[in-house]
Design an enzyme around this catalytic site. Structure first.
Site, short mmCIF file in Angstrom:
data_model
loop_
_atom_site.label_atom_id
_atom_site.label_comp_id
_atom_site.label_asym_id
_atom_site.label_seq_id
_atom_site.Cartn_x
_atom_site.Cartn_y
_atom_site.Cartn_z
N SER A 154 -0.48 -0.71 -0.70
CA SER A 154 -1.26 0.52 -0.61
C SER A 154 -2.72 0.21 -0.27
CB SER A 154 -1.09 1.31 -1.91
OG SER A 154 -1.62 2.60 -1.79
N ASP A 250 6.60 8.91 2.22
CA ASP A 250 5.26 8.41 1.91
C ASP A 250 4.28 9.02 2.91
OD1 ASP A 250 2.93 6.97 1.41
OD2 ASP A 250 3.84 5.00 1.73
N HIS A 280 6.28 6.19 -1.78
CA HIS A 280 5.14 5.27 -1.88
C HIS A 280 5.16 4.59 -3.25
CE1 HIS A 280 1.16 3.80 -0.75
NE2 HIS A 280 0.84 3.97 -2.02
#
Length: 313
Positions: A154, A250, A280
């Site tokens: 991320s 996501d 995600h």
């Protein structure tokens, strides 16, 4: 494909938990730390220790994981995710142990400075400094300074991509791989189709991403800078080989895949794997979500290959 039932079960557990972007930062941080109790036990490693080094903004904490067996091992410098604002060495401890054991590498996890207390580019300065320190001290860590990679999930994937760009442009050390797990590669505006399709309902939301960016940048205009949005870098040639993992549900799916395409267009050897049915952050859930285990196995196999032989670029 439909949402994976194991992911749905995790989302159901979070029903009624306030959305991240509605919370004060300290409350949001505590909420993320509370996830640790839900994670499965990670893989066994030989040793874990911490080091404090002098960083660009003061003392910088590193957590160092050593695999079983005899070194010198490859060296993986890891940057945790959660929007440049949340998470810690502890939230990503299991992930680092799984990478250390699965890829048989020394992992150095970096406790970089978080926003909003420390805005862009403080965190990336810490990450860059940590890579240089780890490469310079590889032998005392039981690692091989010619086999160094960066990794992150991320926002940590953003840090890894930007670190690779800056190391290329600012005198090294040379990397042989970059591992980008559902990375942030671009500012939220104008956004991509996956930002619309997955705006809410799957954990990470578009509104939370906007909240993260607002905390990270001093000025929205910084979102155009390639050290904030690596997808906007003009030239990706000469970067280390990459594995990009994306998730179907996501908001960041498309920007991760666009970055992989741009790396390939720049002549960088790049593997891209999209995991369908998951959201995600799914790789937190090794041992809980089957696809997380599959993705971790793929990731570790790729790292072993990318870091197999001493590399001189």
């Amino acid at each position: 494909m439909p949402l994976d039932p194991q992911i749905q079960a995790l989302l159901d557990k979070g029903t009624g938990v306030p959305a991240t972007h509605t919370l004060p930062v300290d409350v949001a941080r505590a909420q993320y730390e509370a996830r640790i109790a839900l994670m499965a036990p990670p893989a066994a490693v030989a040793d874990v220790c911490e080091r404090m080094i002098d960083g660009p903004g003061g003392p910088l904490r590193l957590r160092i994981y050593k695999p079983l067996g005899a070194g010198p091992f490859p060296l993986l410098v890891f940057f945790h995710g959660s929007g440049f604002v949340l998470c810690s060495l502890d939230t990503h401890d299991g992930m680092c142990r799984n990478l250390c054991a699965g890829a048989a590498c020394v992992v150095v996890s970096v406790d970089y400075r978080l926003a909003p207390e420390h805005k862009f580019p403080a965190g990336i300065e810490d990450c860059l400094h940590a890579v240089r320190w780890a490469a310079a001290h590889a032998s005392e860590l039981g690692a091989d300074p010619t086999r160094v990679a960066v990794a992150g999930d991320s926002a940590g994937g953003n840090m890894a991509a930007v670190a690779a760009l800056r190391l290329r442009d600012e005198g090294g050390p040379a990397l042989c791989a970059q591992l980008l797990l559902y990375p942030v590669t671009d500012y939220h505006t104008p956004g991509t189709p996956s930002y619309e399709e997955n705006a809410e309902g799957y954990g990470l939301s578009r509104d939370t991403m906007k909240w993260f960016w607002e905390h990270y940048l001093s000025d929205p205009a910084q979102g155009a800078h390639p050290h904030a949005s690596p997808l906007r870098a003009r030239d990706l040639a000469g970067l280390p080989s990459a594995l990009v993992i994306t998730a179907e549900y996501d908001p960041l799916r498309d920007e991760g895949e666009l970055y992989a395409q741009k790396l390939r267009a720049g002549g960088v050897r790049t593997a891209l794997s999209r995991y369908d049915g998951v959201n995600h952050g799914f790789m937190f859930w090794v041992g809980v979500v089957d696809k997380a285990g599959v993705a971790m196995k793929e990731t570790c196999a790729w790292l072993r290959g990318a870091l197999a032989a001493p590399h001189h670029s």
